[in-house]
Motif scaffolding. Structure first.
Motif: not given
Length: 205
Positions: A115-128
């Motif tokens: 779950a934490l890895n999924k959140i980190e991926l979303l941060i990486e791709h959608f939080v500029p």
């Protein structure tokens, strides 16, 4: 970017609203243009999602919670945060990505690595854009929940039990350990003026 992006974090009842009120007032007195915002929220779409997200009678799956947060955040960033920073304003945000890690990654998923890895991926791709400084107002969870209970009816997140918020607190500790260069742990106990002085020292103002 000419402005500064500052976020506040903490479990329930730590005094974020008061601290943000006072910080915005102090900055305005110094002639600094401030945009105060929040998550979830801060744009028309994000505020609509916030209403759904916090509705105490609505059941939302844990995965859906994460995706709702990032949908709201993406709109918030592009419609509100980035334009304000580009205009030279200080953006003071009540919660940002650290809350998603803490509330969803730890509160809901109990620190599960997947779950934490999924959140980190979303941060990486959608939080500029990330906050320059994050102020974590830290207070004993039980004390904070007692304060929160005095504010009136609890929303969907506030209605969780103490064990949930203990996990959220561990999530904030986890973020602090990983991002200590950005996150400042502020003792939220004591008098309001004492907390304000700690905040100003962390911001160097």
């Amino acid at each position: 970017m000419q402005g500064r992006f500052i976020s506040f974090e903490g479990t329930e009842g730590v005094g974020k609203t008061t601290a943000i009120d006072q910080l915005c007032a102090r900055l305005t007195e110094r002639g600094i243009e401030v945009l105060r915002t929040r998550e979830p929220g801060g744009s028309e779409l994000a505020e609509a999602l916030r209403t759904m997200f916090l509705d105490p009678v609505r059941h939302i799956d844990a995965d859906a919670e994460i995706l709702m947060m990032f949908a709201a955040r993406a709109d918030h960033i592009h419609k509100t945060i980035l334009p304000a920073l580009q205009a030279g304003k200080w953006v003071i945000c009540d919660r940002f990505v650290d809350s998603t890690v803490a509330y969803q990654g730890f509160g809901r998923y109990e620190g599960d690595t997947t779950a934490l890895n999924k959140i980190e991926l979303l941060i990486e791709h959608f939080v500029p854009v990330m906050p320059e400084v994050t102020l974590w107002l830290d207070l004993d969870v039980v004390t904070g929940m007692q304060r929160a209970g005095k504010r009136g009816a609890l929303d969907r997140l506030e209605s969780n039990n103490i064990a949930f918020f203990e996990r959220v607190h561990r999530g904030l500790e986890y973020q602090f350990a990983r991002h200590g260069e950005r996150i400042h742990r502020i003792d939220a106990s004591g008098k309001i003026d004492e907390v304000a002085a700690r905040i100003d020292a962390a911001l160097g103002i």
